[in-house]
Design a protein around this motif. Structure first.
Motif, PDB file in Angstrom:
ATOM      1  N   GLN A 107       0.643  -1.175  -0.081  1.00  0.00           N
ATOM      2  CA  GLN A 107       0.025  -0.038   0.098  1.00  0.00           C
ATOM      3  C   GLN A 107       0.874   1.189   0.117  1.00  0.00           C
ATOM      4  OE1 GLN A 107      -2.523  -0.693   3.513  1.00  0.00           O
ATOM      5  NE2 GLN A 107      -3.972  -1.799   2.362  1.00  0.00           N
ATOM      6  N   SER A 108       1.989   1.275   1.003  1.00  0.00           N
ATOM      7  CA  SER A 108       2.680   2.195   0.800  1.00  0.00           C
ATOM      8  C   SER A 108       3.429   2.553  -0.559  1.00  0.00           C
ATOM      9  CB  SER A 108       4.024   2.287   1.844  1.00  0.00           C
ATOM     10  OG  SER A 108       4.890   3.269   1.888  1.00  0.00           O
ATOM     11  N   ALA A 114       1.621   6.491  -7.272  1.00  0.00           N
ATOM     12  CA  ALA A 114       0.466   7.101  -7.632  1.00  0.00           C
ATOM     13  C   ALA A 114       0.986   8.773  -7.615  1.00  0.00           C
ATOM     14  CB  ALA A 114      -0.735   7.096  -6.906  1.00  0.00           C
ATOM     15  N   ARG A 115       1.629   9.160  -6.634  1.00  0.00           N
ATOM     16  CA  ARG A 115       2.035  10.425  -6.568  1.00  0.00           C
ATOM     17  C   ARG A 115       3.317  10.802  -7.846  1.00  0.00           C
ATOM     18  NH1 ARG A 115       3.837  10.617  -1.509  1.00  0.00           N
ATOM     19  NH2 ARG A 115       5.980  10.311  -1.978  1.00  0.00           N
ATOM     20  N   PRO A 142      -3.871   4.640  -2.259  1.00  0.00           N
ATOM     21  CA  PRO A 142      -3.647   3.053  -2.502  1.00  0.00           C
ATOM     22  C   PRO A 142      -4.159   2.627  -3.695  1.00  0.00           C
ATOM     23  CG  PRO A 142      -4.101   3.520  -0.092  1.00  0.00           C
ATOM     24  CD  PRO A 142      -4.130   4.762  -0.897  1.00  0.00           C
ATOM     25  N   ASP A 143      -5.137   3.247  -3.972  1.00  0.00           N
ATOM     26  CA  ASP A 143      -6.178   2.932  -5.425  1.00  0.00           C
ATOM     27  C   ASP A 143      -5.405   3.291  -6.504  1.00  0.00           C
ATOM     28  OD1 ASP A 143      -6.555   5.452  -5.119  1.00  0.00           O
ATOM     29  OD2 ASP A 143      -8.633   5.451  -5.345  1.00  0.00           O
ATOM     30  N   GLY A 144      -4.203   3.905  -6.598  1.00  0.00           N
ATOM     31  CA  GLY A 144      -3.658   4.518  -7.651  1.00  0.00           C
ATOM     32  C   GLY A 144      -3.835   5.732  -8.131  1.00  0.00           C
ATOM     33  N   TYR A 158      -5.976  12.748 -10.220  1.00  0.00           N
ATOM     34  CA  TYR A 158      -5.133  11.952 -11.214  1.00  0.00           C
ATOM     35  C   TYR A 158      -5.882  10.683 -11.238  1.00  0.00           C
ATOM     36  CZ  TYR A 158      -1.734   8.672 -13.086  1.00  0.00           C
ATOM     37  OH  TYR A 158      -1.301   7.727 -13.572  1.00  0.00           O
ATOM     38  N   ARG A 159      -6.174  10.078 -12.217  1.00  0.00           N
ATOM     39  CA  ARG A 159      -6.729   8.605 -12.374  1.00  0.00           C
ATOM     40  C   ARG A 159      -6.342   7.994 -13.452  1.00  0.00           C
ATOM     41  NH1 ARG A 159     -13.177   8.762 -12.005  1.00  0.00           N
ATOM     42  NH2 ARG A 159     -12.710   9.741 -10.004  1.00  0.00           N
TER      43      ARG A 159
END
Length: 273
Positions: A107-108, A114-115, A142-144, A158-159
């Motif tokens: 998750q980390s 993602a960032r 955590p979901d990206g 951002y997705r």
């Protein structure tokens, strides 16, 4: 938003810069070797034979051979530099030993990825690389996805959207405004600025103080309670408890003694037989 140690981040950036510079130099070594080898071969053959076509063919063959040999020699070093510039292993942290630790580490890693992805692909909006490409602006999830706080209470999202039919990921940026449920996709910096300027904002100087209003049902109940106690239950007066109402009533004055004689009771004698 970013909790990374600044000193460590600077070291990583310097290491990546050095690796990128060394990689560029290694990329140029095979080309330089090919040019030098081909030119030397051309001159030697031309001086000995005096035939330019033969010297040119020999020089071209020597250039290709030199390029291939040097490319194989520097390829391993280039791969090592690439790994150094794109990875930052944390040698101070032990590997996870349980499923919970592994999940937390994953998750980390997803948050950091993602960032970084949000800042990297933001060049599609911010081609000048002045703001949105700054990794410190983004907060990964955590979901990206990643979010960045914008003026006026708006949020830039951002997705990444996978496209299974074409086997690639489309990187999208959306802006959410206060009071709206659906975000708006953003394609340019000018469009982002326009959406932020048009975003609705709530009143800032509105008087939010309210006074309690008595409902008709509550007022009727209060009046009925006052009537049952025998006191006036008008608003503003304090009702007295039932055990103190009788205590506060004024007792009736005692009757004064009279000078008139009391009436003599009449007796009736029974007849004698």
């Amino acid at each position: 938003m970013n909790t990374t140690d600044p000193a460590r981040r600077n070291r990583d950036e310097l290491r990546a810069l050095g690796a990128a510079t060394a990689g560029s130099i290694l990329d140029g070594i095979p080309v330089v070797s090919a040019v030098l080898g081909g030119a030397a071969t051309f001159r030697v053959i031309h001086d000995r034979s005096g035939r330019s076509p033969l010297a040119l063919a020999a020089g071209l063959a020597a250039a290709i051979t030199a390029y291939g040999v040097v490319e194989n020699l520097v390829d391993a070093r280039r791969s090592e530099l690439y790994r150094t510039s794109h990875t930052s292993p944390d040698r101070t942290t032990a590997l996870p030993t349980s499923d919970a630790q592994m999940l937390a580490r994953l998750q980390s890693a997803a948050v950091h990825a993602a960032r970084r992805d949000a800042a990297t692909h933001a060049t599609s909006l911010d081609s000048s690389k002045k703001l949105l490409t700054n990794e410190q602006l983004w907060q990964g999830h955590p979901d990206g996805t990643a979010t960045a706080e914008m003026p006026g209470g708006t949020t830039l999202i951002y997705r990444p959207v996978p496209v299974p039919d074409h086997n690639y990921v489309r990187h999208t940026y959306l802006l959410t405004c206060p009071g709206t449920d659906e975000p708006t996709e953003v394609h340019t910096m000018a469009g982002l600025v326009r959406l932020i300027e048009q975003a609705p904002t709530g009143p800032t100087d509105a008087d939010t103080t309210t006074e309690p209003v008595a409902t008709p049902g509550a007022q009727d109940e209060q009046n009925e309670t006052g009537e049952g106690l025998g006191v006036d239950s008008s608003p503003g007066e304090t009702e007295l408890p039932s055990d103190t109402v009788g205590a506060q009533e004024t007792p009736a004055p005692a009757s004064e003694p009279s000078d008139e004689p009391l009436p003599t009771p009449q007796t009736t004698d029974a007849p004698t037989a």
